[in-house]
Design an enzyme around this catalytic site. Structure first.
Site, PDB file in Angstrom:
ATOM      1  CG  ASN A   8      48.129  62.599 -41.086  1.00  0.00           C
ATOM      2  OD1 ASN A   8      48.564  63.231 -42.043  1.00  0.00           O
ATOM      3  ND2 ASN A   8      47.005  62.922 -40.468  1.00  0.00           N
ATOM      4  CD  GLU A  33      45.912  66.512 -41.209  1.00  0.00           C
ATOM      5  OE1 GLU A  33      45.796  67.239 -40.222  1.00  0.00           O
ATOM      6  OE2 GLU A  33      45.432  65.360 -41.251  1.00  0.00           O
ATOM      7  CG  LEU A  46      55.223  64.657 -26.602  1.00  0.00           C
ATOM      8  CD1 LEU A  46      56.271  64.745 -27.717  1.00  0.00           C
ATOM      9  CD2 LEU A  46      55.106  63.223 -26.102  1.00  0.00           C
ATOM     10  N   GLY A  93      44.964  57.091 -37.565  1.00  0.00           N
ATOM     11  CA  GLY A  93      46.255  56.782 -38.173  1.00  0.00           C
ATOM     12  C   GLY A  93      46.291  56.927 -39.685  1.00  0.00           C
ATOM     13  CG  HIS A 100      47.488  71.963 -35.291  1.00  0.00           C
ATOM     14  ND1 HIS A 100      47.003  71.318 -34.161  1.00  0.00           N
ATOM     15  CD2 HIS A 100      46.682  73.026 -35.503  1.00  0.00           C
ATOM     16  CE1 HIS A 100      45.961  71.995 -33.711  1.00  0.00           C
ATOM     17  NE2 HIS A 100      45.749  73.030 -34.502  1.00  0.00           N
TER      18      HIS A 100
HETATM   19  C1  GAR Z   1      44.917  64.922 -37.963  1.00  0.00           C
HETATM   20  O1  GAR Z   1      43.964  65.733 -38.601  1.00  0.00           O
HETATM   21  C2  GAR Z   1      45.933  65.771 -37.221  1.00  0.00           C
HETATM   22  O2  GAR Z   1      46.177  66.986 -37.858  1.00  0.00           O
HETATM   23  C3  GAR Z   1      45.235  65.979 -35.898  1.00  0.00           C
HETATM   24  O3  GAR Z   1      44.662  64.730 -35.622  1.00  0.00           O
HETATM   25  C4  GAR Z   1      44.272  64.103 -36.838  1.00  0.00           C
HETATM   26  C5  GAR Z   1      44.738  62.664 -36.823  1.00  0.00           C
HETATM   27  O4  GAR Z   1      44.220  61.965 -37.909  1.00  0.00           O
HETATM   28  N1  GAR Z   1      46.148  66.401 -34.891  1.00  0.00           N
HETATM   29  C6  GAR Z   1      45.872  67.343 -33.976  1.00  0.00           C
HETATM   30  O5  GAR Z   1      44.793  67.894 -33.899  1.00  0.00           O
HETATM   31  C7  GAR Z   1      47.003  67.657 -33.026  1.00  0.00           C
HETATM   32  N2  GAR Z   1      46.691  68.775 -32.213  1.00  0.00           N
HETATM   33  P1  GAR Z   1      44.805  60.539 -38.286  1.00  0.00           P
HETATM   34  O6  GAR Z   1      44.825  59.728 -36.982  1.00  0.00           O
HETATM   35  O7  GAR Z   1      43.828  59.975 -39.272  1.00  0.00           O
HETATM   36  O8  GAR Z   1      46.181  60.712 -38.849  1.00  0.00           O
END
Ligand code: GAR
Length: 201
Positions: free
Chosen positions: A14, A174, A93, A12, A109
């Site tokens: 992001n 991100e 989803l 989490g 992503h």
């Molecule tokens: C992030 O790097 C996001 O880009 C990736 O999961 C991570 C979550 O990090 N998402 C994917 O790979 C979707 N296909 P976080 O939980 O620390 O935000």
């Protein structure tokens, strides 16, 4: 004010960047709900600490992916959620779900799509030996990691790069561009025409 939900499955970080951007007034919408398919997701804890309502639903208690998705949507409608942000939500989803929120679901992503779709974008790009990689923010369509692209930011992968340093760089990008993309959406500055997303001035 529009209401939105953030879906998380893990750390989490992001979500945290989004919470901070809402607090700072950079995203002018109400983060009304954080949903997770994993009870232990650290994201849920971050939400609780920020005083945001959380919801966990256990997929094991549902017979089909459709019945799971249907129940999530019932909760979203009850909360009056206008749009959804996927922040490391590691579950696909259903097409039905996506139809309930057309061009109203935004995902981050950790690669330059359409390269390295899936669960391990950072590692897959690193192992492949790419000289550049980056982050994609896109609308969600029924097919995985395929919806119209809102923003991408690329950077060079140096020869000294390790998987850890690359992951760190990806997350930094991100946390910078994801809240920006959400703010553009909230401000009504994204116009979708087929696969193209125009950013209005
Ligand atoms: C992030 O790097 C996001 O880009 C990736 O999961 C991570 C979550 O990090 N998402 C994917 O790979 C979707 N296909 P976080 O939980 O620390 O935000």
């Amino acid at each position: 004010m529009q209401k939105f939900a953030v879906f998380v499955s893990g750390n989490g970080s992001n979500l945290q960047a989004i919470i901070d951007a809402v607090k700072a007034g950079e995203i002018k919408a109400e983060l009304a709900l954080v949903f997770s398919n994993r009870r232990k997701a650290l994201g849920l804890k971050r939400a609780e600490e920020a005083g945001i309502k959380t919801l966990f639903l256990d997929r094991k208690h549902y017979g089909t992916p459709q019945s799971y998705d249907r129940d999530i949507v019932i909760h979203l409608k009850k909360e009056g959620i206008d749009f959804i942000v996927l922040a490391g939500y590691m579950k696909l989803l259903s097409a039905w779900f996506v139809k309930q929120y057309p061009n109203q679901i935004i995902n981050v992503h950790p690669s330059l799509l359409p390269s390295f779709k899936g669960m391990n974008g950072i590692k897959d790009a690193f192992t492949y030996g790419v000289k550049q990689t980056g982050v994609t923010i896109h609308f969600v369509s029924a097919k995985m990691d395929q919806g119209p692209i809102i923003i991408q930011e690329a950077f060079k992968v140096t020869e000294k790069e390790t998987l850890e340093s690359l992951a760190e760089h990806i997350h930094k990008v991100e946390h910078k561009i994801f809240p920006k993309a959400i703010a553009l959406f909230v401000d009504g500055r994204l116009k979708v025409k087929g696969r193209k997303v125009e950013i209005l001035k």
